[in-house]
Design a protein around this motif. Structure first.
Motif, short mmCIF file in Angstrom:
data_model
loop_
_atom_site.label_atom_id
_atom_site.label_comp_id
_atom_site.label_asym_id
_atom_site.label_seq_id
_atom_site.Cartn_x
_atom_site.Cartn_y
_atom_site.Cartn_z
N PHE A 130 35.48 28.77 49.79
CA PHE A 130 35.60 27.58 50.64
C PHE A 130 35.90 27.91 52.10
CE2 PHE A 130 36.23 26.10 46.37
CZ PHE A 130 35.51 24.92 46.36
N ARG A 131 36.89 28.81 52.32
CA ARG A 131 37.38 28.99 53.69
C ARG A 131 36.96 30.31 54.31
NH1 ARG A 131 40.47 26.32 50.53
NH2 ARG A 131 41.06 24.21 51.17
N THR A 161 42.54 33.63 45.63
CA THR A 161 42.76 32.31 46.25
C THR A 161 43.51 32.48 47.56
OG1 THR A 161 43.74 30.11 45.95
CG2 THR A 161 44.79 31.91 44.74
N SER A 162 43.16 31.64 48.53
CA SER A 162 43.75 31.79 49.87
C SER A 162 45.17 31.25 49.94
CB SER A 162 42.89 31.05 50.89
OG SER A 162 42.81 29.68 50.57
P1 OAD Z 1 39.36 29.77 49.60
O1 OAD Z 1 37.98 29.82 50.16
O2 OAD Z 1 40.40 29.01 50.33
O3 OAD Z 1 39.91 31.26 49.40
C1 OAD Z 1 39.15 32.24 48.77
C2 OAD Z 1 39.99 33.51 48.69
O4 OAD Z 1 39.25 34.46 47.96
C3 OAD Z 1 40.31 34.13 50.06
O5 OAD Z 1 41.69 34.48 50.09
C4 OAD Z 1 39.42 35.36 50.11
O6 OAD Z 1 40.02 36.45 50.82
C5 OAD Z 1 39.31 35.70 48.63
N1 OAD Z 1 38.09 36.43 48.29
C6 OAD Z 1 36.85 36.30 48.80
N2 OAD Z 1 35.99 37.15 48.22
C7 OAD Z 1 36.71 37.85 47.31
C8 OAD Z 1 36.40 38.89 46.39
N3 OAD Z 1 35.16 39.39 46.27
N4 OAD Z 1 37.39 39.38 45.61
C9 OAD Z 1 38.66 38.89 45.71
N5 OAD Z 1 39.01 37.91 46.56
C10 OAD Z 1 38.05 37.39 47.35
O7 OAD Z 1 39.21 29.24 48.08
P2 OAD Z 1 40.32 28.76 47.07
O8 OAD Z 1 41.61 29.43 47.32
O9 OAD Z 1 39.73 28.84 45.72
O10 OAD Z 1 39.68 22.46 46.16
O11 OAD Z 1 40.43 27.24 47.48
C11 OAD Z 1 41.34 26.43 46.78
C12 OAD Z 1 40.82 25.02 46.73
O12 OAD Z 1 40.44 24.61 48.06
C13 OAD Z 1 39.54 24.83 45.94
O13 OAD Z 1 39.75 24.66 44.57
C14 OAD Z 1 38.92 23.63 46.55
C15 OAD Z 1 39.15 23.98 48.00
O14 OAD Z 1 39.15 22.95 48.89
C16 OAD Z 1 39.09 21.25 46.16
O15 OAD Z 1 37.91 21.07 46.44
C17 OAD Z 1 40.00 20.12 45.79
#
Ligand code: OAD
Length: 237
Positions: free
Chosen positions: A25-26, A181-182
């Motif tokens: 997402f971010r 997760t971020s």
């Molecule tokens: P984010 O996009 O906020 O964070 C993704 C995390 O994964 C970041 O900390 C990256 O560094 C890490 N990352 C990326 N690639 C990776 C890899 N190959 N191996 C390990 N880590 C990696 O996504 P989420 O934390 O999932 O909610 O976001 C949480 C919620 O925000 C989601 O469920 C969604 C979103 O808005 C809703 O839509 C309600």
């Protein structure tokens, strides 16, 4: 980790599915760089433009059959089986709406943000499997009314699912692990602090330190397909 780690709660986010080709997402090219979350992931956005919201989730649902679980999903399923075989347990709490944990073989999964493969009727509350596109014309197979079907996902401003089950599992665990997760969306981002407050050890596995990295006592940084299998091997021995 040298202390006993038999009952583990894992929280996963989109980073665990990134190497399967599912967008985060971010990150720089993430979903929220292309869409305003208020338009596609809030009840207000759905009320204002249901066609846009349906098309956003239809696109993501259509991609599911073409992506496969990666080594991190598979290692977590092996961890669940390995802990069960020696009398322990694993609760996998995921913010992800994809089905890659299931397809890797994990069983004890709490989808706190819902599932892309399901739809729900806002009129009668029925939840059903959904493999097709949804639209405003879609009818509910239970109450037979049209116009109330929506993706079975939790939007900003709505209560995540299975919060009691997740918190109960965390309070009974001897280790809480946050993966991919971020740490920017609550209440999931608060789990690590709740674990620490209850005396449960907490660690994170992520590409880089998350926003709440300071809460964790231990961490492994790198791609999930590398750090997760390595850590699972450590736990299972
Ligand atoms: P984010 O996009 O906020 O964070 C993704 C995390 O994964 C970041 O900390 C990256 O560094 C890490 N990352 C990326 N690639 C990776 C890899 N190959 N191996 C390990 N880590 C990696 O996504 P989420 O934390 O999932 O909610 O976001 C949480 C919620 O925000 C989601 O469920 C969604 C979103 O808005 C809703 O839509 C309600």
């Amino acid at each position: 980790m040298t202390a006993k780690t038999e009952n583990i709660v894992i929280l996963t986010g989109s980073g665990v599915s990134a190497e399967s080709g599912v967008a985060t997402f971010r990150d720089k090219d993430g979903i929220w760089a292309k869409y305003d979350y208020r338009d596609v992931a809030t009840p207000e956005g759905f009320a204002a433009n249901p066609d846009l919201v349906h098309s956003f989730y239809n696109d993501r649902r259509r991609k599911l059959p073409s992506v496969e679980p990666n080594a991190a999903h598979i290692a977590l399923a092996e961890l669940e089986a390995g802990l069960a075989a020696r009398g322990g347990g694993l609760t996998l709490v995921t913010q992800n709406v994809d089905d890659l944990h299931e397809r890797a073989g994990s069983k004890n999964i709490l989808h706190m943000h819902g599932e892309l493969g399901k739809a729900t009727c806002a009129r009668c509350g029925a939840v059903c499997d959904c493999v097709e596109d949804l639209s405003v014309d879609h009818g509910c197979s239970v109450c037979r009314q049209n116009g109330g079907m929506r993706p079975y996902v939790v939007w900003f401003g709505e209560m995540p699912r299975f919060m009691d089950e997740a918190m109960d599992a965390i309070l009974r665990a001897d280790l809480f692990v946050s993966i991919g997760t971020s740490g920017s969306v609550y209440p999931a981002a608060g789990f690590a602090g709740e674990a620490r407050a209850a005396g449960v050890r907490a660690m994170e596995l992520n590409l880089e330190p998350s926003e709440n990295a300071y809460v964790f006592e231990d961490s492994r940084y790198g791609p999930a397909t590398k750090v997760v299998p390595d850590w699972v091997r450590e736990i299972l021995g």
